[in-house]
Design a protein around this motif. Structure first.
Motif, mmCIF file in Angstrom:
data_model
loop_
_atom_site.group_PDB
_atom_site.id
_atom_site.type_symbol
_atom_site.label_atom_id
_atom_site.label_comp_id
_atom_site.label_asym_id
_atom_site.label_seq_id
_atom_site.Cartn_x
_atom_site.Cartn_y
_atom_site.Cartn_z
ATOM 1 N N UNK A 50 0.853 -1.183 0.000
ATOM 2 C CA UNK A 50 0.000 0.000 0.000
ATOM 3 C C UNK A 50 0.892 1.237 0.000
ATOM 4 N N UNK A 51 0.687 2.097 -0.977
ATOM 5 C CA UNK A 51 1.447 3.339 -1.093
ATOM 6 C C UNK A 51 0.460 4.492 -0.958
ATOM 7 N N UNK A 52 0.577 5.321 0.081
ATOM 8 C CA UNK A 52 -0.410 6.379 0.320
ATOM 9 C C UNK A 52 -0.600 7.295 -0.883
ATOM 10 N N UNK A 53 -1.830 7.466 -1.290
ATOM 11 C CA UNK A 53 -2.159 8.402 -2.368
ATOM 12 C C UNK A 53 -1.987 7.865 -3.768
ATOM 13 N N UNK A 54 -1.328 6.713 -3.910
ATOM 14 C CA UNK A 54 -1.009 6.221 -5.253
ATOM 15 C C UNK A 54 -2.261 5.822 -6.030
ATOM 16 N N UNK A 74 -8.452 1.531 -10.239
ATOM 17 C CA UNK A 74 -7.567 2.184 -9.273
ATOM 18 C C UNK A 74 -8.351 2.853 -8.152
ATOM 19 N N UNK A 75 -9.413 3.569 -8.484
ATOM 20 C CA UNK A 75 -10.230 4.182 -7.439
ATOM 21 C C UNK A 75 -10.853 3.106 -6.543
ATOM 22 N N UNK A 76 -11.307 2.023 -7.170
ATOM 23 C CA UNK A 76 -11.924 0.944 -6.408
ATOM 24 C C UNK A 76 -10.968 0.286 -5.435
ATOM 25 N N UNK A 77 -9.686 0.226 -5.812
ATOM 26 C CA UNK A 77 -8.699 -0.406 -4.936
ATOM 27 C C UNK A 77 -8.601 0.316 -3.601
ATOM 28 N N UNK A 79 -10.840 2.617 -2.457
ATOM 29 C CA UNK A 79 -12.172 2.698 -1.872
ATOM 30 C C UNK A 79 -12.520 1.416 -1.129
ATOM 31 N N UNK A 80 -12.106 0.284 -1.656
ATOM 32 C CA UNK A 80 -12.360 -0.994 -0.986
ATOM 33 C C UNK A 80 -11.638 -1.065 0.353
ATOM 34 N N UNK A 81 -10.463 -0.433 0.422
ATOM 35 C CA UNK A 81 -9.686 -0.443 1.662
ATOM 36 C C UNK A 81 -10.272 0.474 2.724
ATOM 37 N N UNK A 82 -10.661 1.682 2.327
ATOM 38 C CA UNK A 82 -11.004 2.720 3.307
ATOM 39 C C UNK A 82 -12.459 3.155 3.297
ATOM 40 N N UNK A 83 -13.192 2.853 2.236
ATOM 41 C CA UNK A 83 -14.601 3.210 2.185
ATOM 42 C C UNK A 83 -14.843 4.690 2.397
ATOM 43 N N UNK A 88 -12.473 11.514 -0.781
ATOM 44 C CA UNK A 88 -11.880 12.041 -2.016
ATOM 45 C C UNK A 88 -11.809 10.945 -3.081
ATOM 46 N N UNK A 89 -11.478 9.728 -2.628
ATOM 47 C CA UNK A 89 -11.399 8.605 -3.568
ATOM 48 C C UNK A 89 -12.782 8.188 -4.023
ATOM 49 N N UNK A 90 -13.759 8.226 -3.115
ATOM 50 C CA UNK A 90 -15.137 7.946 -3.510
ATOM 51 C C UNK A 90 -15.577 8.882 -4.627
ATOM 52 N N UNK A 91 -15.167 10.158 -4.524
ATOM 53 C CA UNK A 91 -15.558 11.131 -5.551
ATOM 54 C C UNK A 91 -14.905 10.829 -6.887
ATOM 55 N N UNK A 92 -13.666 10.349 -6.859
ATOM 56 C CA UNK A 92 -13.041 9.910 -8.102
ATOM 57 C C UNK A 92 -13.824 8.771 -8.733
ATOM 58 N N UNK A 93 -14.290 7.869 -7.882
ATOM 59 C CA UNK A 93 -15.103 6.749 -8.356
ATOM 60 C C UNK A 93 -16.426 7.250 -8.919
#
Length: 290
Positions: A50-54, A74-77, A79-83, A88-93
């Motif tokens: 796991x690389x933060x922000x990658x 990539x967004x799903x990866x 999002x699956x970890x942190x929900x 911010x990642x949810x919004x990318x998704x």
């Protein structure tokens, strides 16, 4: 500094931040080059670290490259970890789902991101979620873009304000569109963002803050009745509902991520529009609209 130490977490975090800056500036190839060493590391490992922000940065890179399936992956990866802890990642998704044509899933994810942004006190996430909601909302798009603009302006999120104004320009009259587009082109140039020249047909191009005020005034001229529940903006309606629940001004501000003075201003406008003088009367009006 982290590279000689082999600190791949810090290296990855820095490269991801650099890639996001390059993407904001429109330098897609530079963003890809920044992420390439980390991508090789992750893809060559038996158990990818796991690389933060990658994952988020790779998702936005793939969006910029119109590689939607890769962006979703990539967004799903992450999002699956942190929900909901990574809105911010949810919004990318959300963006990737919307562009892929999956508006139902995009809308559900957007609601989750908006709720998480409000719960965690993240004005940028709130503004971005409102913007995505506007793209999915149809006839309510203008109200949602204005609500996003208000939050972004209040918190000094100026590049995001440009996006709000561009969206509103697309919904406005020909004169408004030309004036706002020219102001946005000027703001983009001054901020170092991707831009194309725009001509408003006028001698003087508005500065960004002037353009924000102009958009707000233009909205007032166009749209709402001057009194009654229908005259309230979405932000004012949110303030009313929380006030009717008995929340204090600081509590309302915390919930909606507004300053106390902004809540007070909203309430003074609401009182005038609804013809009420206190919170008891306000609660009665709010109850009748349920």
């Amino acid at each position: 500094m982290a590279a000689p130490l082999g600190d791949y977490h810090r290296i990855g975090l820095a490269r991801s931040a650099l890639a996001m800056a390059e993407l904001a500036a429109g330098h897609v190839d530079n963003a890809a080059a920044a992420l390439s060493p980390m991508l090789r590391l992750v893809e060559s490992a038996d158990t990818p670290p796991f690389v933060p922000g990658l994952s988020r940065a790779m998702g936005y890179l793939r969006l910029a490259q119109d590689r939607l399936d890769d962006a979703l992956r990539w967004f799903g990866r992450e999002s699956d970890l942190f929900g909901d802890l990574a809105p911010q990642t949810l919004l990318g998704l959300v963006t990737a789902r919307r562009l892929s044509g999956d508006s139902v899933d995009a809308a559900q994810l957007c609601e989750r991101a908006l709720e998480a942004g409000r719960r965690l006190g993240m004005p940028k996430v709130i503004g971005d979620a409102l913007e995505e909601s506007a793209f999915l909302a149809g006839e309510r798009a203008g109200d949602l873009h204005h609500e996003a603009l208000a939050i972004r302006a209040e918190h000094g999120l100026w590049p995001d304000c440009v996006r709000s104004l561009e969206a509103l320009a697309a919904l406005g009259s020909e004169v408004e569109a030309a004036r706002l587009s020219a102001a946005c082109a000027r703001a983009r140039q001054e901020m170092g963002l991707p831009h194309t020249p725009a001509d408003s047909g006028e001698e003087r191009v508005l500065e960004l803050r002037e353009a924000i005020e102009y958009a707000r005034r233009a909205r007032g001229k166009r749209g709402r009745p001057s009194s009654g529940w229908a005259s309230l903006t979405p932000a004012e309606q949110s303030v009313v509902r929380l006030a009717a629940e008995g929340l204090s001004n600081p509590e309302i501000g915390s919930r909606l991520y507004m300053s106390r003075s902004t809540v007070k201003t909203h309430l003074s406008h609401v009182y005038a529009k609804l013809g009420v003088t206190n919170r008891t009367e306000l609660a009665a009006v709010a109850k009748r609209t349920e």
